[in-house]
Design a protein around this motif. Structure first.
Motif, PDB file in Angstrom:
ATOM      1  N   MET A   1       0.854  -1.191   0.000  1.00 42.54           N
ATOM      2  CA  MET A   1       0.000   0.000   0.000  1.00 42.54           C
ATOM      3  C   MET A   1       0.897   1.250   0.000  1.00 42.54           C
ATOM      4  O   MET A   1       1.834   1.355   0.777  1.00 42.54           O
ATOM      5  CB  MET A   1      -0.874  -0.066   1.272  1.00 42.54           C
ATOM      6  N   ARG A   2       0.587   2.184  -0.924  1.00 46.66           N
ATOM      7  CA  ARG A   2       1.305   3.464  -0.954  1.00 46.66           C
ATOM      8  C   ARG A   2       0.440   4.496  -0.224  1.00 46.66           C
ATOM      9  O   ARG A   2      -0.734   4.678  -0.574  1.00 46.66           O
ATOM     10  CB  ARG A   2       1.542   3.918  -2.397  1.00 46.66           C
ATOM     11  N   VAL A   3       1.017   5.154   0.786  1.00 41.47           N
ATOM     12  CA  VAL A   3       0.232   6.054   1.629  1.00 41.47           C
ATOM     13  C   VAL A   3       0.772   7.476   1.500  1.00 41.47           C
ATOM     14  O   VAL A   3       1.988   7.705   1.568  1.00 41.47           O
ATOM     15  CB  VAL A   3       0.285   5.614   3.112  1.00 41.47           C
ATOM     16  N   LEU A   4      -0.147   8.420   1.314  1.00 39.29           N
ATOM     17  CA  LEU A   4       0.203   9.847   1.314  1.00 39.29           C
ATOM     18  C   LEU A   4      -0.379  10.462   2.587  1.00 39.29           C
ATOM     19  O   LEU A   4      -1.588  10.412   2.808  1.00 39.29           O
ATOM     20  CB  LEU A   4      -0.379  10.542   0.077  1.00 39.29           C
ATOM     21  N   LEU A   5       0.504  11.022   3.408  1.00 39.91           N
ATOM     22  CA  LEU A   5       0.111  11.616   4.691  1.00 39.91           C
ATOM     23  C   LEU A   5       0.179  13.132   4.576  1.00 39.91           C
ATOM     24  O   LEU A   5       1.207  13.672   4.170  1.00 39.91           O
ATOM     25  CB  LEU A   5       1.076  11.115   5.773  1.00 39.91           C
ATOM     26  N   GLY A  56      -4.653  16.006  -6.949  1.00 42.05           N
ATOM     27  CA  GLY A  56      -3.725  15.806  -8.064  1.00 42.05           C
ATOM     28  C   GLY A  56      -2.486  15.049  -7.616  1.00 42.05           C
ATOM     29  O   GLY A  56      -2.024  14.118  -8.283  1.00 42.05           O
ATOM     30  N   LEU A  57      -1.950  15.430  -6.459  1.00 43.86           N
ATOM     31  CA  LEU A  57      -0.752  14.767  -5.936  1.00 43.86           C
ATOM     32  C   LEU A  57      -1.049  13.297  -5.616  1.00 43.86           C
ATOM     33  O   LEU A  57      -0.225  12.411  -5.895  1.00 43.86           O
ATOM     34  CB  LEU A  57      -0.248  15.499  -4.691  1.00 43.86           C
ATOM     35  N   ALA A  58      -2.233  13.033  -5.030  1.00 40.35           N
ATOM     36  CA  ALA A  58      -2.602  11.652  -4.666  1.00 40.35           C
ATOM     37  C   ALA A  58      -2.611  10.771  -5.913  1.00 40.35           C
ATOM     38  O   ALA A  58      -2.116   9.636  -5.886  1.00 40.35           O
ATOM     39  CB  ALA A  58      -3.975  11.637  -3.983  1.00 40.35           C
ATOM     40  N   ASP A  64      -2.646   4.636  -2.536  1.00 34.49           N
ATOM     41  CA  ASP A  64      -3.748   3.713  -2.246  1.00 34.49           C
ATOM     42  C   ASP A  64      -4.544   4.203  -1.045  1.00 34.49           C
ATOM     43  O   ASP A  64      -5.628   3.704  -0.759  1.00 34.49           O
ATOM     44  CB  ASP A  64      -3.200   2.320  -1.930  1.00 34.49           C
ATOM     45  N   LEU A  65      -3.961   5.147  -0.327  1.00 32.12           N
ATOM     46  CA  LEU A  65      -4.625   5.708   0.852  1.00 32.12           C
ATOM     47  C   LEU A  65      -4.037   7.096   1.115  1.00 32.12           C
ATOM     48  O   LEU A  65      -2.819   7.258   1.103  1.00 32.12           O
ATOM     49  CB  LEU A  65      -4.370   4.809   2.081  1.00 32.12           C
ATOM     50  N   VAL A  66      -4.921   8.071   1.355  1.00 32.14           N
ATOM     51  CA  VAL A  66      -4.485   9.398   1.795  1.00 32.14           C
ATOM     52  C   VAL A  66      -4.949   9.564   3.245  1.00 32.14           C
ATOM     53  O   VAL A  66      -6.116   9.316   3.548  1.00 32.14           O
ATOM     54  CB  VAL A  66      -5.070  10.512   0.902  1.00 32.14           C
ATOM     55  N   PRO A  88      -9.017   6.112  -1.826  1.00 33.18           N
ATOM     56  CA  PRO A  88      -9.492   6.028  -0.442  1.00 33.18           C
ATOM     57  C   PRO A  88      -8.803   7.072   0.440  1.00 33.18           C
ATOM     58  O   PRO A  88      -7.592   7.297   0.307  1.00 33.18           O
ATOM     59  CB  PRO A  88      -9.101   4.619  -0.003  1.00 33.18           C
ATOM     60  N   VAL A  89      -9.578   7.693   1.309  1.00 31.51           N
ATOM     61  CA  VAL A  89      -9.004   8.749   2.141  1.00 31.51           C
ATOM     62  C   VAL A  89      -9.484   8.585   3.583  1.00 31.51           C
ATOM     63  O   VAL A  89     -10.672   8.304   3.817  1.00 31.51           O
ATOM     64  CB  VAL A  89      -9.347  10.148   1.576  1.00 31.51           C
ATOM     65  N   PHE A  90      -8.547   8.707   4.508  1.00 34.02           N
ATOM     66  CA  PHE A  90      -8.902   8.683   5.932  1.00 34.02           C
ATOM     67  C   PHE A  90      -9.084  10.118   6.382  1.00 34.02           C
ATOM     68  O   PHE A  90      -8.112  10.861   6.561  1.00 34.02           O
ATOM     69  CB  PHE A  90      -7.824   7.991   6.768  1.00 34.02           C
TER      70      PHE A  90
END
Ligand code: AMP
Length: 416
Positions: A1-5, A56-58, A64-66, A88-90
């Motif tokens: 999973m690639r995560v953007l925080l 756009g960045l996501a 796979d998850l922000v 998908p976003v948390f």
């Protein structure tokens, strides 16, 4: 999973440390991040409160998850924009984040859902402010209606101070004073299912013994040895599920992190506030004790599959975090001072930056660092957290010396 925080404070550094520990997280990117987060994630530059830029960045990074840390992007609709791209976003929608963005809205939801909270009036003029203050009496509680980074609340016995704060804010919520120890309960939810994390306690006032002005938070600990055994179940039944049901009924389900700030009063738990994201610095201690992989948990909440998630597992022992704040915080924090001694595991970066010329670590915010440690019990965790703080050098900085002290000494009692 690639995560953007998204975010760049202490909460996000703690989230980043939790996320990279999860074997399912193969890559972590953070925007804008901070020098602490840079140790575990690839940093990207983006305005976290710009919905189109973040969405756009996501897409660009194949997330796979922000995970959205702070409240401002939520209120600005960043979660909506990311979700609209199918990522998908948390973090809740802008409509649901109003639970934090407007104190008046939060009171409306609580009233409709029958959630126990302080009686309150929303006031916009001096006359109604005066009436509300007189009805509730001292101590006066005056809250800015909108987002104020944890500093919009004044609790005072001085009527002039209360009146002045109301006038400065314009639109305020004035409410009855709730007496009793405070608890922060974080609940991970997909809008329907809800998984509570360990209750924690934070320290809002700047000085020892709860003296001085309110801050964003000067320290925290978990678990709470003094909390009544049925507390979490009671809050889920009386607060969390009725609130989630009311948000669903309005067509704006709340999915993400529901932060329930409570006072345990003689009449039972009462909600002081809702937030729409993890609290800072409680996140630092709660996540230090969470054994369940964090990425999988947040992904389940983001994809509506939380009901199928296994029960949460917790490490034994306790965690304590102590905030090192800049000179002048909270009123006028000084930034740009050189920091040394921050290079130890457990030192969480909250407001730091690197000097371009030589890479030196500088203070860049009011709350600069958090010394965070675990131990077999609260005393051991506290001692280890203060050892980290003592090793940090930052000219003019200050910190509280009594984080977790009343809990360790058994001086906290819940009224019955
Ligand atoms: P808030 O931003 O709403 O969490 O308020 C910040 C702090 O002000 C809380 O953590 C409490 O310590 C205090 N506070 C807020 N509302 C009340 C209340 N109704 N009664 C007593 N203390 C309050």
């Amino acid at each position: 999973m690639r995560v953007l925080l998204l975010g760049g404070g202490g909460r996000e550094h703690a989230l980043a440390l939790g996320l990279v520990e999860d074997p399912a997280v193969e890559a972590l990117l953070a925007a804008p991040g901070n020098p602490g987060i840079a140790g575990v994630a690839e940093l990207r530059q983006v305005d976290p409160a710009d919905p189109a830029a973040v969405a756009g960045l996501a897409v660009e990074v194949g997330a796979d998850l922000v995970v959205i840390g702070p409240e401002a992007p939520l209120v600005a609709g960043v979660a909506d924009a990311v979700r609209a791209k199918g990522v998908p976003v948390f973090g809740p929608s802008a409509a649901a984040a109003r639970l934090e963005g407007s104190k008046t809205f939060a009171k409306e939801i609580m009233t409709a859902a029958g959630v126990p909270t302080a009686r309150a009036y929303t006031c916009t003029d001096a006359e109604s402010v005066g009436r509300a203050l007189d009805e509730f009496g001292t101590p006066y509680v005056v809250k800015n209606d909108g987002l104020a980074a944890g500093k919009g609340v004044v609790v005072t016995d001085d009527r002039d101070v209360a009146l002045r704060h109301a006038q400065e804010c314009g639109r305020v919520v004035i409410e009855e004073y709730l007496s009793g120890p405070e608890v922060s309960l974080f609940v991970v939810t997909d809008g329907e299912a809800a998984l509570p994390l360990l209750p924690a306690q934070d320290f809002k006032r700047a000085g020892d013994g709860d003296a001085g002005p309110n801050t964003g938070g000067m320290g925290a600990y978990a678990p709470l040895p003094w909390a009544p055994p049925g507390l979490v179940d009671e809050v889920l039944a009386d607060v969390v599920h009725p609130t989630l049901a009311e948000m669903r009924r309005r067509g704006t389900p709340f999915a993400g992190l529901l932060y329930v700030g409570l006072a345990l009063t003689a009449a039972g738990p009462r909600v002081i506030e809702f937030n729409a994201r993890f609290g800072d610095p409680e996140t630092q201690v709660v996540l230090a004790l969470l054994e369940t992989p964090l990425g999988g948990l947040l992904h389940a909440a983001a994809t509506g599959t939380l009901a199928a998630h296994p029960p949460l597992r917790w490490r034994d022992g306790a965690a304590v975090t102590v905030v090192v704040a800049a000179e002048g915080y909270p009123a006028t924090p000084r930034t740009g001072d050189v920091i040394t001694g921050a290079d130890h595991p457990g030192v969480i970066h909250a407001g730091t930056a690197r000097r371009a010329a030589d890479g030196a670590l500088l203070s860049a915010g009011g709350r600069v660092l958090c010394g965070t440690a675990t131990g077999p019990d609260l005393t051991a965790a506290r001692d280890a957290a203060y050892a980290l703080v003592r090793g940090i050098e930052l000219a003019g900085s200050h910190h509280r010396t009594d984080i977790a002290a009343t809990a360790i000494d058994g001086r906290i009692t819940v009224p019955d």
